[in-house]
Design a protein around this motif. Structure first.
Motif, mmCIF file in Angstrom:
data_model
loop_
_atom_site.group_PDB
_atom_site.id
_atom_site.type_symbol
_atom_site.label_atom_id
_atom_site.label_comp_id
_atom_site.label_asym_id
_atom_site.label_seq_id
_atom_site.Cartn_x
_atom_site.Cartn_y
_atom_site.Cartn_z
ATOM 1 N N LYS A 25 0.849 -1.176 0.000
ATOM 2 C CA LYS A 25 0.000 0.000 0.000
ATOM 3 C C LYS A 25 0.886 1.227 0.000
ATOM 4 O O LYS A 25 1.866 1.294 0.716
ATOM 5 C CB LYS A 25 -0.910 0.020 1.221
ATOM 6 C CG LYS A 25 -2.009 -0.991 1.117
ATOM 7 C CD LYS A 25 -3.023 -0.752 2.188
ATOM 8 C CE LYS A 25 -4.134 -1.748 2.012
ATOM 9 N NZ LYS A 25 -5.218 -1.533 2.923
ATOM 10 N N HIS B 138 -3.300 6.470 1.119
ATOM 11 C CA HIS B 138 -4.748 6.564 0.972
ATOM 12 C C HIS B 138 -5.182 7.924 1.487
ATOM 13 O O HIS B 138 -4.640 8.425 2.466
ATOM 14 C CB HIS B 138 -5.467 5.459 1.732
ATOM 15 C CG HIS B 138 -5.439 4.153 1.022
ATOM 16 N ND1 HIS B 138 -4.369 3.294 1.071
ATOM 17 C CD2 HIS B 138 -6.350 3.572 0.206
ATOM 18 C CE1 HIS B 138 -4.622 2.239 0.332
ATOM 19 N NE2 HIS B 138 -5.813 2.376 -0.205
ATOM 20 N N GLY C 180 -9.631 7.090 2.685
ATOM 21 C CA GLY C 180 -9.959 5.724 2.329
ATOM 22 C C GLY C 180 -9.853 5.390 0.853
ATOM 23 O O GLY C 180 -10.169 4.281 0.453
ATOM 24 N N LYS C 181 -9.414 6.328 0.047
ATOM 25 C CA LYS C 181 -9.308 6.120 -1.398
ATOM 26 C C LYS C 181 -7.844 6.127 -1.817
ATOM 27 O O LYS C 181 -7.032 6.864 -1.273
ATOM 28 C CB LYS C 181 -10.048 7.212 -2.180
ATOM 29 C CG LYS C 181 -11.499 7.403 -1.787
ATOM 30 C CD LYS C 181 -12.340 6.229 -2.197
ATOM 31 C CE LYS C 181 -13.784 6.468 -1.821
ATOM 32 N NZ LYS C 181 -14.625 5.329 -2.062
ATOM 33 N N ALA C 182 -7.526 5.317 -2.836
ATOM 34 C CA ALA C 182 -6.154 5.237 -3.326
ATOM 35 C C ALA C 182 -5.854 6.316 -4.364
ATOM 36 O O ALA C 182 -4.699 6.561 -4.686
ATOM 37 C CB ALA C 182 -5.885 3.863 -3.918
ATOM 38 N N ARG D 222 -10.158 -1.031 -11.196
ATOM 39 C CA ARG D 222 -9.723 -0.701 -9.834
ATOM 40 C C ARG D 222 -9.420 0.787 -9.684
ATOM 41 O O ARG D 222 -9.698 1.385 -8.639
ATOM 42 C CB ARG D 222 -8.498 -1.540 -9.450
ATOM 43 C CG ARG D 222 -8.875 -3.016 -9.259
ATOM 44 C CD ARG D 222 -7.756 -3.840 -8.689
ATOM 45 N NE ARG D 222 -7.435 -3.343 -7.356
ATOM 46 C CZ ARG D 222 -6.192 -3.130 -6.924
ATOM 47 N NH1 ARG D 222 -5.153 -3.386 -7.699
ATOM 48 N NH2 ARG D 222 -5.982 -2.683 -5.714
ATOM 49 N N LYS E 191 -12.694 2.656 -9.468
ATOM 50 C CA LYS E 191 -13.311 2.453 -8.148
ATOM 51 C C LYS E 191 -12.467 3.059 -7.026
ATOM 52 O O LYS E 191 -12.794 2.896 -5.853
ATOM 53 C CB LYS E 191 -13.529 0.966 -7.888
ATOM 54 C CG LYS E 191 -14.612 0.362 -8.753
ATOM 55 C CD LYS E 191 -14.936 -1.036 -8.293
ATOM 56 C CE LYS E 191 -14.190 -2.054 -9.108
ATOM 57 N NZ LYS E 191 -14.487 -3.443 -8.739
ATOM 58 N N GLN E 192 -11.377 3.714 -7.399
ATOM 59 C CA GLN E 192 -10.466 4.379 -6.464
ATOM 60 C C GLN E 192 -9.791 3.397 -5.510
ATOM 61 O O GLN E 192 -9.443 3.728 -4.393
ATOM 62 C CB GLN E 192 -11.199 5.479 -5.694
ATOM 63 C CG GLN E 192 -11.736 6.566 -6.602
ATOM 64 C CD GLN E 192 -12.549 7.579 -5.860
ATOM 65 O OE1 GLN E 192 -13.647 7.273 -5.384
ATOM 66 N NE2 GLN E 192 -12.019 8.779 -5.741
ATOM 67 N N GLU E 193 -9.561 2.187 -5.995
ATOM 68 C CA GLU E 193 -8.911 1.154 -5.195
ATOM 69 C C GLU E 193 -7.425 1.026 -5.495
ATOM 70 O O GLU E 193 -6.724 0.326 -4.775
ATOM 71 C CB GLU E 193 -9.572 -0.204 -5.465
ATOM 72 C CG GLU E 193 -11.017 -0.268 -5.068
ATOM 73 C CD GLU E 193 -11.701 -1.557 -5.483
ATOM 74 O OE1 GLU E 193 -12.835 -1.761 -5.031
ATOM 75 O OE2 GLU E 193 -11.115 -2.344 -6.263
ATOM 76 N N ARG E 194 -6.974 1.687 -6.566
ATOM 77 C CA ARG E 194 -5.562 1.552 -6.969
ATOM 78 C C ARG E 194 -4.927 2.915 -7.131
ATOM 79 O O ARG E 194 -5.516 3.827 -7.694
ATOM 80 C CB ARG E 194 -5.457 0.788 -8.284
ATOM 81 C CG ARG E 194 -3.998 0.586 -8.726
ATOM 82 C CD ARG E 194 -3.968 -0.039 -10.116
ATOM 83 N NE ARG E 194 -2.648 -0.163 -10.681
ATOM 84 C CZ ARG E 194 -1.993 0.815 -11.305
ATOM 85 N NH1 ARG E 194 -2.497 2.024 -11.422
ATOM 86 N NH2 ARG E 194 -0.804 0.586 -11.833
#
Length: 81
Positions: free
Chosen positions: A2, A5, A8-10, A49, A52-55
């Motif tokens: 990681k 963030h 909570g968003k990447a 991803r 979806k703001q996961e990466r």
């Protein structure tokens, strides 16, 4: 691994990438191919991803997204949904 963030968003550009992609009638796969043509190793799953703001998005990827989607870098950072 990681990196960072924010709330909570990447990343914060995912929604703008998705909106631009949809407005340009591109699938995630088509966007991935356009990025690959710029030597950015990215797949449809990675595009998903990111949207979806996961990466996390690297600076060179950000520049390529800006060019491929024909957007000013500042547009990618707008908070419009």
């Amino acid at each position: 691994m990681k990196i960072y963030h924010y709330e909570g968003k990447a990343n914060i550009i995912g929604p703008q990438i998705k909106l631009a992609r949809i407005n340009q009638n591109l699938t995630q796969e088509e966007l991935a191919i356009k990025m690959q043509l710029r030597n950015i190793e990215i797949s449809q799953k990675v595009i998903s991803r990111i949207e979806k703001q996961e990466r996390f998005v690297a600076d060179y990827e950000l520049l390529a997204f800006s060019e491929v989607l024909k957007m000013d870098l500042y547009e990618l950072f707008s908070l419009k949904k």
